[in-house]
Design a protein around this motif. Structure first.
Motif, PDB file in Angstrom:
ATOM      1  N   ILE A   1     -23.067 -21.407 -30.931  1.00 45.32           N
ATOM      2  CA  ILE A   1     -22.576 -20.262 -31.716  1.00 45.32           C
ATOM      3  C   ILE A   1     -21.820 -19.298 -30.803  1.00 45.32           C
ATOM      4  O   ILE A   1     -20.730 -18.838 -31.132  1.00 45.32           O
ATOM      5  CB  ILE A   1     -23.741 -19.544 -32.436  1.00 45.32           C
TER       6      ILE A   1
ATOM      7  N   GLN B   1     -18.117 -20.765 -28.707  1.00 51.30           N
ATOM      8  CA  GLN B   1     -16.757 -20.786 -29.284  1.00 51.30           C
ATOM      9  C   GLN B   1     -15.946 -19.622 -28.694  1.00 51.30           C
ATOM     10  O   GLN B   1     -16.437 -18.504 -28.574  1.00 51.30           O
ATOM     11  CB  GLN B   1     -16.856 -20.675 -30.817  1.00 51.30           C
TER      12      GLN B   1
ATOM     13  N   MET C   1     -13.474 -17.426 -29.306  1.00 51.47           N
ATOM     14  CA  MET C   1     -13.322 -16.083 -29.872  1.00 51.47           C
ATOM     15  C   MET C   1     -14.672 -15.360 -29.912  1.00 51.47           C
ATOM     16  O   MET C   1     -14.758 -14.172 -29.593  1.00 51.47           O
ATOM     17  CB  MET C   1     -12.714 -16.161 -31.284  1.00 51.47           C
ATOM     18  N   ARG C   2     -15.716 -16.101 -30.277  1.00 54.62           N
ATOM     19  CA  ARG C   2     -17.035 -15.459 -30.340  1.00 54.62           C
ATOM     20  C   ARG C   2     -17.558 -15.108 -28.955  1.00 54.62           C
ATOM     21  O   ARG C   2     -18.247 -14.088 -28.783  1.00 54.62           O
ATOM     22  CB  ARG C   2     -18.022 -16.360 -31.107  1.00 54.62           C
TER      23      ARG C   2
ATOM     24  N   LYS D   1     -10.736  -6.350 -33.323  1.00 51.90           N
ATOM     25  CA  LYS D   1      -9.664  -7.184 -33.852  1.00 51.90           C
ATOM     26  C   LYS D   1      -8.397  -7.056 -33.017  1.00 51.90           C
ATOM     27  O   LYS D   1      -7.790  -8.068 -32.639  1.00 51.90           O
ATOM     28  CB  LYS D   1      -9.399  -6.763 -35.301  1.00 51.90           C
TER      29      LYS D   1
ATOM     30  N   ALA E   1      -7.075 -11.023 -33.086  1.00 51.92           N
ATOM     31  CA  ALA E   1      -7.476 -11.850 -34.227  1.00 51.92           C
ATOM     32  C   ALA E   1      -6.914 -11.273 -35.525  1.00 51.92           C
ATOM     33  O   ALA E   1      -6.524 -10.108 -35.581  1.00 51.92           O
ATOM     34  CB  ALA E   1      -8.996 -11.921 -34.312  1.00 51.92           C
TER      35      ALA E   1
ATOM     36  N   ASN F   1     -10.055 -13.957 -39.770  1.00 50.85           N
ATOM     37  CA  ASN F   1     -10.642 -14.649 -38.632  1.00 50.85           C
ATOM     38  C   ASN F   1     -11.776 -13.838 -38.018  1.00 50.85           C
ATOM     39  O   ASN F   1     -12.864 -14.357 -37.750  1.00 50.85           O
ATOM     40  CB  ASN F   1      -9.520 -14.865 -37.612  1.00 50.85           C
ATOM     41  N   MET F   2     -11.515 -12.562 -37.794  1.00 52.22           N
ATOM     42  CA  MET F   2     -12.529 -11.687 -37.211  1.00 52.22           C
ATOM     43  C   MET F   2     -13.751 -11.578 -38.128  1.00 52.22           C
ATOM     44  O   MET F   2     -14.891 -11.683 -37.671  1.00 52.22           O
ATOM     45  CB  MET F   2     -11.919 -10.296 -36.976  1.00 52.22           C
TER      46      MET F   2
ATOM     47  N   THR G   1     -14.809 -13.711 -40.268  1.00 56.16           N
ATOM     48  CA  THR G   1     -15.545 -14.975 -40.265  1.00 56.16           C
ATOM     49  C   THR G   1     -16.426 -15.100 -39.007  1.00 56.16           C
ATOM     50  O   THR G   1     -17.598 -15.464 -39.095  1.00 56.16           O
ATOM     51  CB  THR G   1     -14.582 -16.166 -40.337  1.00 56.16           C
ATOM     52  N   HIS G   2     -15.854 -14.782 -37.857  1.00 57.74           N
ATOM     53  CA  HIS G   2     -16.632 -14.903 -36.619  1.00 57.74           C
ATOM     54  C   HIS G   2     -17.764 -13.887 -36.571  1.00 57.74           C
ATOM     55  O   HIS G   2     -18.870 -14.201 -36.141  1.00 57.74           O
ATOM     56  CB  HIS G   2     -15.720 -14.756 -35.402  1.00 57.74           C
TER      57      HIS G   2
ATOM     58  N   ALA H   1     -20.503 -15.192 -38.630  1.00 57.28           N
ATOM     59  CA  ALA H   1     -21.276 -16.244 -37.969  1.00 57.28           C
ATOM     60  C   ALA H   1     -22.284 -15.642 -36.988  1.00 57.28           C
ATOM     61  O   ALA H   1     -23.434 -16.078 -36.913  1.00 57.28           O
ATOM     62  CB  ALA H   1     -20.340 -17.208 -37.243  1.00 57.28           C
ATOM     63  N   LEU H   2     -21.840 -14.623 -36.258  1.00 55.12           N
ATOM     64  CA  LEU H   2     -22.728 -13.983 -35.282  1.00 55.12           C
ATOM     65  C   LEU H   2     -23.840 -13.201 -35.985  1.00 55.12           C
ATOM     66  O   LEU H   2     -24.989 -13.183 -35.530  1.00 55.12           O
ATOM     67  CB  LEU H   2     -21.920 -13.054 -34.365  1.00 55.12           C
TER      68      LEU H   2
END
Lengths: 98, 98
Positions: free
Chosen positions: B7, B10, B12-13, B35, B40, B44-45, B47-48, B51-52
């Motif tokens: 996680i 990646q 960007m993360r 951002k 980003a 995209n931002m 979404t990441h 996820a975090l």
DNA sequence: AGCATGTACTTTGTATAACAAAGTACTCTT
DNA sequence: AAGAGTACTTTGTTATACAAAGTACATGCT
């Protein structure tokens, strides 16, 4: 600061590159050895090595030992440079914060 | 040696986590700042960050400044630990060869 | 009031990626 | 002839990353 090298960054490929980079100069690593060291499947390893080869980062040498096929890989000069640059990128990122 | 945290790994993360980790303790980073720092897109931002957040690695705080919506994020304790563990993993990998 | 602007999403669609599992080709061993 | 070993290749599924467009809500301007 330069960006990440996305080909090298992927975790399995980073482990492959690190393994190859750590070899004594001139040494090669066997397909099967790498595969078992990193816990990859045949197909997975073949795909990742293919990606690294396509990028010009590794050289793949095939020969026979007796009549046994043997595939060995090593970092190219370009690959070693790319690895080193990515490591620098990571170190800067992880220590400098960004 | 422990494995990579996919996680966080990646790219960007990893940059998001590094940015948040580098903040003076107690500080938050705004969505828009992050951002633009990382180049980003909005989607995209989002979404990441999603996820975090789903992993429990960041906390998302929403409020208004005057009547302007403001979204700010910070690493949770769990997230900071995970980041530190991943950094250790990377350092061992990149220096020890693996 | 009407409209553009700004922030933070959400949705949609696409392209790429990673992976496991199964299949192939060739060889050696028994 | 049968099985094992090496290195792939193919297939199919699932996940991922991303851009672009759309949504919701508030503000400022005219």
């Amino acid at each position: 600061m330069e960006g990440p090298d996305e080909i090298i960054h992927q975790s399995m490929r980073l482990r492959i590159a690190a393994s190859l980079n750590a070899l004594p100069s001139g040494e090669l690593l066997e397909f099967g050895k790498l595969k078992s060291m990193l816990g990859a499947t045949d197909g997975n390893m073949a795909t990742h090595l293919g990606a690294l080869e396509k990028a010009g980062y590794i050289a793949v040498e095939k020969d026979f030992v007796g009549k046994k096929p043997r595939t060995r890989v090593s970092l190219t000069r370009v690959g070693r440079k790319a690895f080193e640059r990515h490591v620098s990128y990571l170190k800067d990122l992880l220590e400098g914060g960004q």
